[in-house]
Motif scaffolding. Structure first.
Motif, PDB file in Angstrom:
ATOM      1  N   CYS A   1       0.820  -1.210   0.000  1.00 24.38           N
ATOM      2  CA  CYS A   1       0.000   0.000   0.000  1.00 24.38           C
ATOM      3  C   CYS A   1       0.853   1.258   0.000  1.00 24.38           C
ATOM      4  N   VAL A   2       0.457   2.218  -0.824  1.00 21.18           N
ATOM      5  CA  VAL A   2       0.996   3.580  -0.752  1.00 21.18           C
ATOM      6  C   VAL A   2      -0.206   4.509  -0.584  1.00 21.18           C
ATOM      7  N   HIS A   3      -0.156   5.406   0.369  1.00 17.02           N
ATOM      8  CA  HIS A   3      -1.315   6.243   0.663  1.00 17.02           C
ATOM      9  C   HIS A   3      -1.481   7.361  -0.371  1.00 17.02           C
ATOM     10  N   GLY A   4      -2.743   7.632  -0.690  1.00 19.23           N
ATOM     11  CA  GLY A   4      -3.034   8.643  -1.691  1.00 19.23           C
ATOM     12  C   GLY A   4      -3.233  10.030  -1.127  1.00 19.23           C
ATOM     13  N   ASP A   5      -3.205  10.182   0.208  1.00 22.54           N
ATOM     14  CA  ASP A   5      -3.491  11.482   0.819  1.00 22.54           C
ATOM     15  C   ASP A   5      -2.245  12.163   1.382  1.00 22.54           C
ATOM     16  N   THR A   6      -1.062  11.613   1.094  1.00 18.63           N
ATOM     17  CA  THR A   6       0.170  12.206   1.599  1.00 18.63           C
ATOM     18  C   THR A   6       0.741  13.187   0.575  1.00 18.63           C
ATOM     19  N   PRO A   7       1.584  14.134   1.013  1.00 15.42           N
ATOM     20  CA  PRO A   7       2.203  15.054   0.057  1.00 15.42           C
ATOM     21  C   PRO A   7       2.992  14.281  -1.008  1.00 15.42           C
ATOM     22  N   ASP A   8       2.859  14.700  -2.252  1.00 21.76           N
ATOM     23  CA  ASP A   8       3.524  14.056  -3.379  1.00 21.76           C
ATOM     24  C   ASP A   8       3.238  12.559  -3.435  1.00 21.76           C
ATOM     25  N   ALA A   9       1.987  12.201  -3.171  1.00 20.01           N
ATOM     26  CA  ALA A   9       1.600  10.789  -3.196  1.00 20.01           C
ATOM     27  C   ALA A   9       1.849  10.167  -4.560  1.00 20.01           C
ATOM     28  N   VAL A  10       1.606  10.936  -5.617  1.00 18.01           N
ATOM     29  CA  VAL A  10       1.794  10.412  -6.973  1.00 18.01           C
ATOM     30  C   VAL A  10       3.265  10.109  -7.223  1.00 18.01           C
ATOM     31  N   GLY A  11       4.154  11.030  -6.824  1.00 12.68           N
ATOM     32  CA  GLY A  11       5.588  10.805  -6.996  1.00 12.68           C
ATOM     33  C   GLY A  11       6.078   9.603  -6.213  1.00 12.68           C
ATOM     34  N   LEU A  12       5.586   9.457  -4.988  1.00  7.88           N
ATOM     35  CA  LEU A  12       5.957   8.301  -4.172  1.00  7.88           C
ATOM     36  C   LEU A  12       5.485   7.001  -4.809  1.00  7.88           C
ATOM     37  N   ALA A  13       4.227   6.976  -5.226  1.00  9.21           N
ATOM     38  CA  ALA A  13       3.668   5.760  -5.820  1.00  9.21           C
ATOM     39  C   ALA A  13       4.403   5.395  -7.107  1.00  9.21           C
ATOM     40  N   ARG A  14       4.712   6.403  -7.918  1.00  5.23           N
ATOM     41  CA  ARG A  14       5.419   6.125  -9.172  1.00  5.23           C
ATOM     42  C   ARG A  14       6.822   5.586  -8.897  1.00  5.23           C
ATOM     43  N   ALA A  15       7.499   6.139  -7.894  1.00  3.35           N
ATOM     44  CA  ALA A  15       8.841   5.658  -7.548  1.00  3.35           C
ATOM     45  C   ALA A  15       8.787   4.212  -7.062  1.00  3.35           C
ATOM     46  N   VAL A  16       7.775   3.890  -6.260  1.00  4.89           N
ATOM     47  CA  VAL A  16       7.612   2.513  -5.777  1.00  4.89           C
ATOM     48  C   VAL A  16       7.375   1.569  -6.946  1.00  4.89           C
ATOM     49  N   ARG A  17       6.468   1.953  -7.837  1.00  2.19           N
ATOM     50  CA  ARG A  17       6.171   1.119  -9.000  1.00  2.19           C
ATOM     51  C   ARG A  17       7.432   0.890  -9.846  1.00  2.19           C
ATOM     52  N   ASP A  18       8.156   1.979 -10.130  1.00  5.17           N
ATOM     53  CA  ASP A  18       9.350   1.868 -10.973  1.00  5.17           C
ATOM     54  C   ASP A  18      10.412   0.979 -10.339  1.00  5.17           C
ATOM     55  N   ARG A  19      10.636   1.152  -9.034  1.00  5.14           N
ATOM     56  CA  ARG A  19      11.658   0.353  -8.350  1.00  5.14           C
ATOM     57  C   ARG A  19      11.280  -1.123  -8.309  1.00  5.14           C
ATOM     58  N   LEU A  20      10.006  -1.411  -8.090  1.00  4.39           N
ATOM     59  CA  LEU A  20       9.560  -2.802  -8.074  1.00  4.39           C
ATOM     60  C   LEU A  20       9.760  -3.446  -9.441  1.00  4.39           C
ATOM     61  N   LEU A  21       9.379  -2.738 -10.489  1.00  8.93           N
ATOM     62  CA  LEU A  21       9.548  -3.277 -11.838  1.00  8.93           C
ATOM     63  C   LEU A  21      11.021  -3.467 -12.181  1.00  8.93           C
ATOM     64  N   GLU A  22      11.854  -2.500 -11.797  1.00  9.59           N
ATOM     65  CA  GLU A  22      13.295  -2.604 -12.054  1.00  9.59           C
ATOM     66  C   GLU A  22      13.914  -3.800 -11.339  1.00  9.59           C
ATOM     67  N   SER A  23      13.338  -4.174 -10.202  1.00  7.64           N
ATOM     68  CA  SER A  23      13.884  -5.287  -9.423  1.00  7.64           C
ATOM     69  C   SER A  23      13.357  -6.644  -9.893  1.00  7.64           C
ATOM     70  N   GLY A  24      12.528  -6.620 -10.926  1.00  8.18           N
ATOM     71  CA  GLY A  24      12.018  -7.874 -11.481  1.00  8.18           C
ATOM     72  C   GLY A  24      10.681  -8.323 -10.945  1.00  8.18           C
ATOM     73  N   VAL A  25      10.042  -7.484 -10.149  1.00  4.40           N
ATOM     74  CA  VAL A  25       8.728  -7.820  -9.602  1.00  4.40           C
ATOM     75  C   VAL A  25       7.654  -7.568 -10.655  1.00  4.40           C
ATOM     76  N   VAL A  26       6.712  -8.498 -10.779  1.00  3.40           N
ATOM     77  CA  VAL A  26       5.577  -8.335 -11.670  1.00  3.40           C
ATOM     78  C   VAL A  26       4.426  -7.693 -10.890  1.00  3.40           C
ATOM     79  N   LEU A  27       3.876  -6.608 -11.399  1.00  5.25           N
ATOM     80  CA  LEU A  27       2.774  -5.944 -10.716  1.00  5.25           C
ATOM     81  C   LEU A  27       1.446  -6.450 -11.272  1.00  5.25           C
ATOM     82  N   GLN A  28       0.646  -7.017 -10.384  1.00  5.30           N
ATOM     83  CA  GLN A  28      -0.622  -7.617 -10.800  1.00  5.30           C
ATOM     84  C   GLN A  28      -1.588  -7.627  -9.634  1.00  5.30           C
ATOM     85  N   ALA A  29      -2.828  -7.236  -9.892  1.00  5.65           N
ATOM     86  CA  ALA A  29      -3.837  -7.231  -8.837  1.00  5.65           C
ATOM     87  C   ALA A  29      -4.053  -8.624  -8.283  1.00  5.65           C
ATOM     88  N   PHE A  30      -4.381  -8.710  -7.002  1.00  6.68           N
ATOM     89  CA  PHE A  30      -4.599 -10.021  -6.365  1.00  6.68           C
ATOM     90  C   PHE A  30      -6.030 -10.493  -6.569  1.00  6.68           C
TER      91      PHE A  30
END
Length: 251
Positions: free
Chosen positions: A221-250
């Motif tokens: 989870c990344v919260h949507g109500d924090t300052p720069d939530a979009v930047g944080l979420a995008r950084a998390v997504r990018d780092r996960l993908l770079e590390s070889g993690v597949v992003l997929q809803a459960f």
């Protein structure tokens, strides 16, 4: 390795807007949609569900105590029957709108104080799970690993999914540090994204005390109500993908 990325969305109310839902929906794989009790209103729910359906993002009902003024973050003593009915009410409302938009609610995630309460309070956990069973026992429940609600759900035949919080501090016991304490929410982009990768790949997070704590998570989870939530979420997504993690809803 497959991980879901979820965020709390639809948390505006009337003319007030909180966070950038559309931008976050381009990043996450699951959307926890506010049901009107801690935030959200019919128009906001409709817009959020429609945008999630357009993007193929899974929709979850983020049920809460009836606490608009406190954003659902104030713990409340609600009688089990009343709590069950209020959760059922919220579930039906969001799922009805989601279906009208061409989607559906596929999971439930308690919000704020209710989330923390059902992790330890069996009576309130039973009330929430009873509402899920009444509405649709096939729905998944998203919650913290090792919490009481897992046991309660299993006894009722409801499946649960464990999640971790990339932007929240943890205690040595594996629970979330209270928002009343300094440092409970982490805003540093590098720290949040690094924590997410470690959670996904090692199943560990460093607690506020400096100890490594095991976290078993299918969703982060990344919260949507924090300052720069979009930047944080995008950084998390990018780092996960770079590390070889597949992003997929459960769900």
């Amino acid at each position: 390795m497959v991980i879901d990325l979820n965020a709390d969305l639809g948390e505006g109310f009337g003319i007030w807007r909180l966070g950038d839902d559309l931008a976050l929906l381009d990043i996450v794989t699951s959307a926890n949609v506010a049901c009107g009790f801690h935030a959200g209103d019919p128009v906001t729910i409709r817009r959020t569900c429609a945008a999630a359906v357009d993007r193929g993002v899974a929709i979850g009902a983020q049920v809460s105590y009836r606490d608009l003024a406190g954003f659902g973050r104030r713990e409340m003593d609600v009688e089990p029957e009343e709590l069950c009915a209020e959760v059922l009410y919220q579930l039906a409302a969001v799922d009805g709108i989601a279906r009208a938009m061409g989607g559906r609610v596929s999971y439930v995630k308690p919000h704020g104080a209710l989330y923390n309460r059902v992790c330890r309070d069996r009576e309130q956990a039973v009330a929430v799970i009873d509402a899920v069973v009444d509405y649709d026992p096939a729905l998944l429940v998203l919650t913290l690993p090792g919490s009481v609600v897992h046991e309660v759900a299993a006894a009722s035949g409801v499946r649960t999914v464990s999640e971790a919080f990339a932007d929240r501090a943890y205690t040595a016991a594996g629970t979330l540090v209270s928002r009343r304490e300094a440092g409970a929410v982490i805003h540093d982009v590098e720290a949040v994204s690094s924590r997410a990768v470690r959670m996904a790949k090692e199943g560990l997070v460093t607690s506020a005390d400096g100890a490594d704590v095991p976290v078993t998570a299918r969703s982060i989870c990344v919260h949507g109500d924090t300052p720069d939530a979009v930047g944080l979420a995008r950084a998390v997504r990018d780092r996960l993908l770079e590390s070889g993690v597949v992003l997929q809803a459960f769900a």
